[in-house]
Design an enzyme around this catalytic site. Structure first.
Site: not given
Ligand code: 3PY
Ligand code: MG
Length: 249
Positions: A43, A142, A168
């Site tokens: 990102h 995630e 995520d």
């Molecule tokens: C998330 O929290 O999904 C991340 O990738 C943090 O950078």
């Molecule tokens: Mg993430």
């Protein structure tokens, strides 16, 4: 395969997450007392081409940098390590098969498939995160699928640790946010699994309340350059307005 470092070597190491392609900004952040920097290629605006300059700015302050790749590509992982990263944080790992592939991308043969060539890593400052210049291979959990397969991902040979992506994860679990009990339970579960298997633990936080839940993580990314800039600017503006209105009365 590269032995995992002892978690005790890294406990309570606070990190700053860099999303801007800005060597000056990263030089300031890496000199602000953080133990490590996370450079985010997934990102934000940082790029693979800009990576050597960003890593050089960290090295000025002897602060090791981990690179979050944009995906699982072995070529991108190799280029990030060749540029001199202390390790990679690979997003959205959901199975042992994916974990084995990224571990292989981080290791030279015979253990892995990383290619060797003239690269900046040969001249970069030695990593302070790992003894003997070993690189860290961290798999991000995630998603609901990653959560379901946390154990098989964490126990994969060559995976040094698990890095949580709470934002995520919350989306994938359809939780209301990162401090929803659904997300916090999932985080505690993954941290416990990784710890039981003797693997490193890490996470991005961005929230004081969440940092409480992540207090035992070996690598805690406190927040991003974007958030630091915004909160610092807002705090200065608020202070200045308050000082000026106090001076008027
Ligand atoms: C998330 O929290 O999904 C991340 O990738 C943090 O950078
Ligand atoms: Mg993430």
């Amino acid at each position: 395969m590269t032995p995992a470092p002892m978690p005790s070597q890294l406990t309570n190491r606070f990190g700053a997450w860099l999303t801007f392609l800005d060597a000056h900004g990263i030089e300031v952040l890496s000199g602000s007392g953080f133990d490590w920097i996370g450079i985010d290629l997934q990102h934000g605006t940082a790029t693979l081409d800009g990576l050597p300059g960003l890593l050089r700015a960290c090295e000025i302050n002897r602060t090791p940098a981990l690179v979050r790749t944009s995906g699982h590509s072995a070529a991108e992982i190799g280029r990030a390590l060749d540029a001199g990263a202390a390790g990679v944080v690979v997003p959205m790992v959901e199975s042992a098969v994916q974990a084995a592939a990224i571990a292989a991308a981080c290791a030279f043969p015979p253990e892995g498939v990383r290619s060797s060539g003239a690269s900046r890593s040969a001249i970069a400052a030695p990593s302070l995160l790992q003894p003997e210049g070993k690189v860290l291979c961290l798999a991000m959990i995630e998603s609901a699928a990653g959560l379901a397969n946390a154990e098989e991902i964490a126990e994969t040979e060559g995976i040094d640790g698990i890095f949580l992506g709470p934002y995520d994860l919350a989306l994938s679990l359809r939780a209301s946010g990162v401090t929803d009990p659904i997300t916090l339970d999932a985080i505690s579960h993954v941290l416990a699994v990784a710890r039981r298997l003797g693997k490193l633990t890490g996470a991005f936080s961005g929230s004081a309340q969440l940092s409480g839940a992540l207090r035992d993580a070996d690598l805690l990314a406190v927040d991003s350059d974007l958030a630091f800039l915004r909160s610092g600017a807002e705090a200065k503006l608020t202070d200045t307005r308050a000082a000026l209105s106090a001076a008027r009365v």
